[in-house]
Write an enzyme that holds these catalytic residues in place. Structure first.
Site, short mmCIF file in Angstrom:
data_model
loop_
_atom_site.label_atom_id
_atom_site.label_comp_id
_atom_site.label_asym_id
_atom_site.label_seq_id
_atom_site.Cartn_x
_atom_site.Cartn_y
_atom_site.Cartn_z
N CYS A 67 0.86 -1.17 0.00
CA CYS A 67 0.00 0.00 0.00
C CYS A 67 0.90 1.22 0.00
O CYS A 67 1.43 1.61 1.04
CB CYS A 67 -0.91 -0.02 1.23
N ARG A 96 -6.89 -9.93 -5.34
CA ARG A 96 -5.55 -10.35 -4.93
C ARG A 96 -5.36 -11.86 -5.15
O ARG A 96 -6.25 -12.64 -4.90
CB ARG A 96 -5.33 -10.04 -3.44
N ASP A 108 -12.09 -7.63 -4.59
CA ASP A 108 -10.78 -8.11 -4.16
C ASP A 108 -10.22 -9.01 -5.25
O ASP A 108 -10.77 -10.06 -5.53
CB ASP A 108 -10.94 -8.90 -2.84
ZN LIG Z 1 -3.58 0.88 2.77
#
Ligand SMILES: [Zn+2]
Length: 254
Positions: free
Chosen positions: A111, A187, A185
């Protein structure tokens, strides 16, 4: 990257055992460089970790072929482009993996805004620091797998920036993804699972997470998770709503 700086360096690293392959069920699919000692200063805490940089062989092979072509054409300036197109995941080892019986493991999604800029719109920065601290304090030690392709739960930094603008228009973090036609999501945890399997030797471990679905996901790759350890971060005025959405819509235990 080592592969297109000088092939003889590559050979030297292989011979020293510092460049090796991690097999996924028999097929060599990940290349790893390490261990590289990394002294971390996190707030008041000094923590020594061993860093491994890892990359998928399918991506690496394409890059290597292209690099050989570029080398032949002396296209030096294009080498930067090669480096940036490869997702390099990291493993941070704390303690001695030889003595592990049931270590503490964290899979952290990259992030940029939280980890690097210190943004308080999410809890990633404090979670990263807290995870390393908890692993360091644990009598077994453990490891953190840093997934570089997981930015914005897999949608990437550009799309994440767009979702922030939509959120400021009143949408919550999941609505914003849907407005952009993106999954909640996306991922992929298969590389994380392969790395854990390799460093843990297939043995049991505890997972540091607030998300029970992550345990189910990793167990789907044949990993033995013996328990969940929570990772608590104090909510602040900027991320209170974000954390509440995670709790009510995604089943996170906060
Ligand atoms: Zn984050």
């Amino acid at each position: 990257m080592f592969t297109y700086i000088d092939p003889s360096v590559r050979q030297r690293l292989i011979e020293a055992g510092k460049l090796f392959r991690i097999d996924r069920d028999g097929a060599g699919t990940i290349s790893a460089l390490g261990p590289i000692p990394l002294p971390l200063q996190l707030g008041e805490q000094h923590i020594d970790v061993q860093w491994y940089a890892t990359v998928r062989n399918t991506e690496l092979t394409k890059i290597e072929d292209f690099a050989a072509e570029l080398r032949a054409k002396h296209g030096q300036q294009s080498f930067a482009e090669l480096a940036s197109s490869m997702a390099v995941n990291s493993v941070l080892l704390v303690g001695n993996l030889e003595s592990w019986t049931n270590p503490l493991i964290r899979v952290h999604s990259s992030c940029m805004t939280g980890d690097v800029f210190g943004s308080q719109r999410c809890e990633c920065g404090p979670q990263f620091q807290s995870a390393i601290n908890l692993i360091n304090q644990d009598e077994q030690g453990g490891m953190l797998v840093y997934m570089s392709g997981h930015e914005g739960r897999g949608i990437g930094l550009w799309a994440k920036a767009a979702t922030y603008l939509l959120q400021d228009g009143g949408e919550d973090t999941y609505q914003a993804n849907r407005t952009l036609g993106l999954p909640d999501d996306s991922r992929d945890f298969s590389d994380a699972a392969s790395l854990i399997k390799y460093f843990r030797g297939g043995g049991p471990f505890r997972l540091l997470t607030n998300n029970p679905k992550k345990i189910v996901g990793l167990e789907g790759y044949g990993l033995e998770v013996t328990g969940r350890e929570p990772i608590q971060v104090k909510p602040g005025e900027f991320n209170e709503e974000y954390l509440a959405t995670k709790r009510t819509k995604l089943g996170h235990i906060l």
